[in-house]
Design a protein around this motif. Structure first.
Motif, PDB file in Angstrom:
ATOM      1  N   GLY A   1      -8.310 -13.957  -5.105  1.00  0.00           N
ATOM      2  CA  GLY A   1      -7.108 -14.774  -5.123  1.00  0.00           C
ATOM      3  C   GLY A   1      -7.120 -15.771  -3.994  1.00  0.00           C
ATOM      4  O   GLY A   1      -7.832 -15.606  -2.998  1.00  0.00           O
TER       5      GLY A   1
ATOM      6  N   ARG B   1     -10.904  -7.975  -4.120  1.00  0.00           N
ATOM      7  CA  ARG B   1      -9.610  -8.664  -4.168  1.00  0.00           C
ATOM      8  C   ARG B   1      -9.899 -10.157  -4.341  1.00  0.00           C
ATOM      9  O   ARG B   1     -10.559 -10.775  -3.491  1.00  0.00           O
ATOM     10  CB  ARG B   1      -8.812  -8.417  -2.896  1.00  0.00           C
ATOM     11  CG  ARG B   1      -7.401  -9.013  -2.936  1.00  0.00           C
ATOM     12  CD  ARG B   1      -6.731  -8.962  -1.577  1.00  0.00           C
ATOM     13  NE  ARG B   1      -6.457  -7.616  -1.148  1.00  0.00           N
ATOM     14  CZ  ARG B   1      -5.339  -6.942  -1.397  1.00  0.00           C
ATOM     15  NH1 ARG B   1      -4.379  -7.518  -2.115  1.00  0.00           N
ATOM     16  NH2 ARG B   1      -5.169  -5.717  -0.955  1.00  0.00           N
TER      17      ARG B   1
ATOM     18  N   THR C   1       0.402  -9.191  -7.625  1.00  0.00           N
ATOM     19  CA  THR C   1      -0.953  -8.649  -7.727  1.00  0.00           C
ATOM     20  C   THR C   1      -1.148  -7.934  -9.049  1.00  0.00           C
ATOM     21  O   THR C   1      -0.252  -7.209  -9.513  1.00  0.00           O
ATOM     22  CB  THR C   1      -1.230  -7.677  -6.558  1.00  0.00           C
ATOM     23  OG1 THR C   1      -1.086  -8.381  -5.323  1.00  0.00           O
ATOM     24  CG2 THR C   1      -2.624  -7.086  -6.645  1.00  0.00           C
TER      25      THR C   1
ATOM     26  N   ARG D   1       3.089 -10.850  -2.352  1.00  0.00           N
ATOM     27  CA  ARG D   1       2.043 -11.434  -3.189  1.00  0.00           C
ATOM     28  C   ARG D   1       1.970 -10.688  -4.517  1.00  0.00           C
ATOM     29  O   ARG D   1       1.709  -9.475  -4.565  1.00  0.00           O
ATOM     30  CB  ARG D   1       0.695 -11.352  -2.466  1.00  0.00           C
ATOM     31  CG  ARG D   1      -0.490 -11.881  -3.249  1.00  0.00           C
ATOM     32  CD  ARG D   1      -0.417 -13.379  -3.481  1.00  0.00           C
ATOM     33  NE  ARG D   1      -1.675 -13.887  -4.029  1.00  0.00           N
ATOM     34  CZ  ARG D   1      -1.878 -15.145  -4.382  1.00  0.00           C
ATOM     35  NH1 ARG D   1      -0.898 -16.039  -4.220  1.00  0.00           N
ATOM     36  NH2 ARG D   1      -3.041 -15.531  -4.869  1.00  0.00           N
TER      37      ARG D   1
ATOM     38  N   ILE E   1       2.812  -5.285  -6.988  1.00  0.00           N
ATOM     39  CA  ILE E   1       1.918  -5.059  -8.135  1.00  0.00           C
ATOM     40  C   ILE E   1       2.712  -5.296  -9.411  1.00  0.00           C
ATOM     41  O   ILE E   1       3.623  -4.535  -9.745  1.00  0.00           O
ATOM     42  CB  ILE E   1       1.325  -3.642  -8.097  1.00  0.00           C
ATOM     43  CG1 ILE E   1       0.523  -3.435  -6.800  1.00  0.00           C
ATOM     44  CG2 ILE E   1       0.409  -3.424  -9.307  1.00  0.00           C
ATOM     45  CD1 ILE E   1      -0.035  -2.030  -6.645  1.00  0.00           C
TER      46      ILE E   1
ATOM     47  N   HIS F   1      -4.565 -17.673  -1.366  1.00  0.00           N
ATOM     48  CA  HIS F   1      -3.212 -17.607  -0.821  1.00  0.00           C
ATOM     49  C   HIS F   1      -2.768 -18.981  -0.329  1.00  0.00           C
ATOM     50  O   HIS F   1      -3.578 -19.757   0.212  1.00  0.00           O
ATOM     51  CB  HIS F   1      -3.158 -16.603   0.337  1.00  0.00           C
ATOM     52  CG  HIS F   1      -3.323 -15.187  -0.110  1.00  0.00           C
ATOM     53  ND1 HIS F   1      -2.666 -14.142   0.486  1.00  0.00           N
ATOM     54  CD2 HIS F   1      -4.049 -14.627  -1.095  1.00  0.00           C
ATOM     55  CE1 HIS F   1      -2.995 -13.004  -0.104  1.00  0.00           C
ATOM     56  NE2 HIS F   1      -3.846 -13.285  -1.072  1.00  0.00           N
TER      57      HIS F   1
ATOM     58  N   ILE G   1      -7.070  -7.434  -8.272  1.00  0.00           N
ATOM     59  CA  ILE G   1      -7.863  -6.406  -7.613  1.00  0.00           C
ATOM     60  C   ILE G   1      -8.658  -5.670  -8.678  1.00  0.00           C
ATOM     61  O   ILE G   1      -8.081  -5.090  -9.614  1.00  0.00           O
ATOM     62  CB  ILE G   1      -6.988  -5.444  -6.800  1.00  0.00           C
ATOM     63  CG1 ILE G   1      -6.318  -6.208  -5.652  1.00  0.00           C
ATOM     64  CG2 ILE G   1      -7.820  -4.288  -6.251  1.00  0.00           C
ATOM     65  CD1 ILE G   1      -5.406  -5.376  -4.788  1.00  0.00           C
TER      66      ILE G   1
ATOM     67  N   PHE H   1      -1.717 -15.368  -8.354  1.00  0.00           N
ATOM     68  CA  PHE H   1      -1.819 -13.917  -8.274  1.00  0.00           C
ATOM     69  C   PHE H   1      -3.054 -13.516  -7.477  1.00  0.00           C
ATOM     70  O   PHE H   1      -4.040 -14.263  -7.414  1.00  0.00           O
ATOM     71  CB  PHE H   1      -1.950 -13.285  -9.675  1.00  0.00           C
ATOM     72  CG  PHE H   1      -0.844 -13.610 -10.627  1.00  0.00           C
ATOM     73  CD1 PHE H   1       0.344 -12.894 -10.604  1.00  0.00           C
ATOM     74  CD2 PHE H   1      -1.002 -14.629 -11.560  1.00  0.00           C
ATOM     75  CE1 PHE H   1       1.362 -13.183 -11.498  1.00  0.00           C
ATOM     76  CE2 PHE H   1       0.011 -14.930 -12.457  1.00  0.00           C
ATOM     77  CZ  PHE H   1       1.201 -14.205 -12.422  1.00  0.00           C
ATOM     78  N   ASP H   2      -3.000 -12.331  -6.899  1.00  0.00           N
ATOM     79  CA  ASP H   2      -4.207 -11.636  -6.480  1.00  0.00           C
ATOM     80  C   ASP H   2      -4.625 -10.712  -7.617  1.00  0.00           C
ATOM     81  O   ASP H   2      -3.771 -10.043  -8.230  1.00  0.00           O
ATOM     82  CB  ASP H   2      -3.963 -10.804  -5.221  1.00  0.00           C
ATOM     83  CG  ASP H   2      -4.202 -11.585  -3.949  1.00  0.00           C
ATOM     84  OD1 ASP H   2      -4.463 -12.799  -4.045  1.00  0.00           O
ATOM     85  OD2 ASP H   2      -4.106 -10.990  -2.861  1.00  0.00           O
TER      86      ASP H   2
ATOM     87  N   VAL I   1       2.808  -6.607  -0.783  1.00  0.00           N
ATOM     88  CA  VAL I   1       2.185  -6.725  -2.101  1.00  0.00           C
ATOM     89  C   VAL I   1       3.177  -6.282  -3.165  1.00  0.00           C
ATOM     90  O   VAL I   1       3.886  -5.276  -3.003  1.00  0.00           O
ATOM     91  CB  VAL I   1       0.902  -5.869  -2.183  1.00  0.00           C
ATOM     92  CG1 VAL I   1       0.441  -5.708  -3.629  1.00  0.00           C
ATOM     93  CG2 VAL I   1      -0.205  -6.499  -1.341  1.00  0.00           C
TER      94      VAL I   1
ATOM     95  N   GLU J   1       0.109  -0.459  -0.096  1.00  0.00           N
ATOM     96  CA  GLU J   1       0.077  -1.903  -0.317  1.00  0.00           C
ATOM     97  C   GLU J   1       1.473  -2.439  -0.599  1.00  0.00           C
ATOM     98  O   GLU J   1       1.876  -3.493  -0.086  1.00  0.00           O
ATOM     99  CB  GLU J   1      -0.854  -2.234  -1.486  1.00  0.00           C
ATOM    100  CG  GLU J   1      -2.327  -2.074  -1.184  1.00  0.00           C
ATOM    101  CD  GLU J   1      -2.851  -3.144  -0.262  1.00  0.00           C
ATOM    102  OE1 GLU J   1      -2.861  -4.329  -0.651  1.00  0.00           O
ATOM    103  OE2 GLU J   1      -3.239  -2.789   0.872  1.00  0.00           O
TER     104      GLU J   1
END
Length: 584
Positions: A238, A236, A253, A251, A386, A240, A298, A295-296, A384, A378
């Motif tokens: 990112g 992961r 993602t 968040r 996505i 924050h 993954i 963004f995160d 989260v 998530e």
């Protein structure tokens, strides 16, 4: 800090505990070992061949495929078990023009338990043993008897498999193929990890290293457990915000996954390359820094760790996972056909030996179920959202958008999906004159070009698919998890090497997908739209800090630095058809 991280990476690559091996050589002629050039069919193949001969009245002895050679290879080529397993296999490309031909070929591959590598436009690539070719041709219409070519023959397949494993050091004898990656010099020491395909026993500590060296923006996580008990590892990445006075929003993602199909090693390497590029560029390049703060990301390099390990240790061309089925000698479920949205398991339910076996029920594939459970948890419990999903596969160079299960249902955000897909494909191509990627719906399989009798214009006719497109991860994330920007990207090449893409393409392919990921992030930030010509090229170069180092890459590179020219077309016929349909 950066020099220390690469020093540690070198230690990982050289660690004596890394004993994962390419298929070891056997000694010719010794008891209990097959002769070096003798083909030993697998038990299920002998059984299926006997049944087929009985049903179709075929002779026990069949003529080999015309032109197949039996010349021994030198010390730099495959020996022992590689030849025993793959020495008699070839890859054939059939050209089809009608629905009847497509249906007949699909039925024949099902009856003969053949390995369909890819189907696209008007061609189908199939891997099979040379002695099965007469049986296949006997089940096909006359029009297909000569409508085929051999892409790999005369030990080409075995050689390509041999070449895909890490090269042994020059001091190591060719008889010992135990895994020891060579540390060849390159123009960029940072890319040492990407000079070869890497086994899971190297990838996992490398991921741990990334998390330990870049603690400000990298975390090592698991997204599930495999059937055999292995972690499904992920990174992961990112940064924050730290303002606790403002309420925390979900968040955003972006998921980048690879390795659903074990043999598609380039997808695993590409996920790792993009992860490495973003991780090591944070704080140095404004575009990447801004994306990691917004963004995160993954990164899941191998959703199928059991199959991936098996492809290294036993069968380089293994596709499915490794869980048992109702037939003891046919293990594995196709993880990209087992998701519950529009699951089409009935098409393969009676044939666990099929490479596309979807399982006996939706989510029968263990790794797919656990990954989906993780993703849903998530979004429902971990704040989260996505917003992007890129599922990497090989091969055929395509950017595919939903739906996969049918062409008769349009996704509700079709225009947005098409626009961004074309942007991703153009980002890949324009920044360094990269490879052309076709853009189309994932439902599209083979097509035929016909002329309208009224106006004489060419029209694309969808032919019956060689295999079902239901139960895909792409459709599930788009429809069930409501991921607006969901795509499957099929990487290099278009058939010259197929799943056995030479390792020289690891970095160029990684840079192509990095361009696409950067475009995706900037698109979602509202910074780019559909651009043309020099403007798009300038934007891509400015966004990607790795542009200059690899600006010379324009071709698919082979083992001896040969190049395979690819035809470039700014907008292929399928793209034009999509635009015509949208205007109507």
């Amino acid at each position: 800090m950066r020099q220390l991280s690469f020093a540690l990476a070198t230690l990982i690559l050289l660690g004596s505990s890394l004993t994962t091996a390419a298929p070891p050589a056997t000694q010719c002629g010794l008891p209990f070992h097959a002769p070096c050039h003798e083909h030993v069919p697998r038990p299920w193949r002998r059984l299926s061949d006997a049944i087929i001969r009985k049903v179709w009245g075929l002779p026990v002895k069949q003529h080999a495929f015309p032109g197949a050679g039996d010349e021994p290879v030198g010390a730099s080529g495959p020996t022992g078990k590689l030849l025993a397993r793959y020495g008699q296999d070839i890859v054939m490309r059939f050209t089809i023009h009608t629905a009847e031909e497509a249906s007949a070929l699909a039925a024949a591959t099902d009856v003969l338990f053949l390995d369909v590598w890819e189907f696209n436009d008007n061609w189908v690539d199939i891997r099979l043993s040379k002695d099965v070719v007469p049986s296949l041709l006997g089940l096909l219409p006359a029009s297909l008897q000569t409508s085929h070519v051999a892409l790999m023959q005369d030990l080409d397949l075995a050689q390509a498999i041999f070449d895909s494993y890490p090269s042994p050091p020059s001091t190591q004898s060719h008889g010992d193929r135990s895994f020891t990656p060579t540390l060849r010099t390159s123009s960029s020491a940072e890319n040492i990890f990407f000079q070869d395909y890497q086994p899971l026993s190297v990838i996992t500590p490398w991921m741990n290293l990334m998390a330990s060296m870049f603690t400000t923006h990298v975390r090592r996580i698991n997204v599930g457990i495999s059937y055999e008990g292995r972690d499904i590892p992920a990174l992961r990445v990112g940064v924050h915000p730290t303002n606790n006075d403002e309420p925390s929003q979900p968040r955003k993602t972006i998921l980048l996954t690879g390795g659903s199909h074990a043999r598609e090693w380039i997808s695993t390497s590409t996920v790792n390359y993009v992860a490495w590029s973003l991780i090591t560029s944070y704080g140095k390049y404004p575009t990447i820094t801004r994306l990691l703060e917004s963004f995160d990301f993954i990164f899941v390099p191998t959703l199928n760790p059991d199959g991936y390990v098996y492809s290294w240790e036993t069968d380089r061309l293994w596709r499915k996972n490794r869980q048992p089925t109702s037939l003891r000698f046919c293990r594995g479920v196709d993880l990209d056909r087992t998701y519950p949205f529009q699951w089409d398991g009935a098409s393969t339910q009676g044939n666990p030996c099929s490479e596309s076996f979807a399982g006996d029920a939706p989510f029968d594939g263990v790794e797919a179920k656990r990954f989906a459970d993780w993703a849903r948890n998530e979004t429902e419990n971990n704040n989260v959202n996505i917003v992007g999903f890129l599922d990497l596969h090989s091969y055929s160079q395509q950017v595919l958008y939903p739906y996969s299960y049918t062409c008769h249902a349009e996704p509700p955000t079709l225009e947005d999906l098409e626009e961004l897909a074309h942007g991703l494909a153009k980002a890949i191509r324009v920044s360094r004159k990269g490879q052309p990627y076709k853009v189309t719906s994932a439902c599209e399989g083979n097509v035929a070009i016909t002329k309208n009798p009224k106006d004489g214009k060419e029209e694309r006719v969808h032919l019956p698919r060689i295999e079902s497109g239901g139960g895909s991860a792409l459709d599930w994330f788009y429809h069930e998890l409501r991921v607006k920007h969901a795509y499957q990207i099929k990487l290099r090449d278009t058939g010259s090497y197929g799943f056995l893409l030479p390792k020289e393409n690891i970095v160029p392919t990684g840079i192509e997908v990095l361009d696409a990921v950067l475009y995706l992030g900037r698109y979602m930030l509202g910074e780019v739209g559909m651009m043309e010509g020099e403007a798009a090229e300038k934007e891509a170069e400015e966004a990607n800090p790795f542009t200059q180092a690899h600006s010379e890459d324009t071709h698919i590179v082979g083992p001896q630095n040969e190049t395979v020219e690819e035809e470039v077309d700014d907008e292929d016929e399928s793209s034009r058809e999509l635009r015509r349909r949208r205007k109507r």
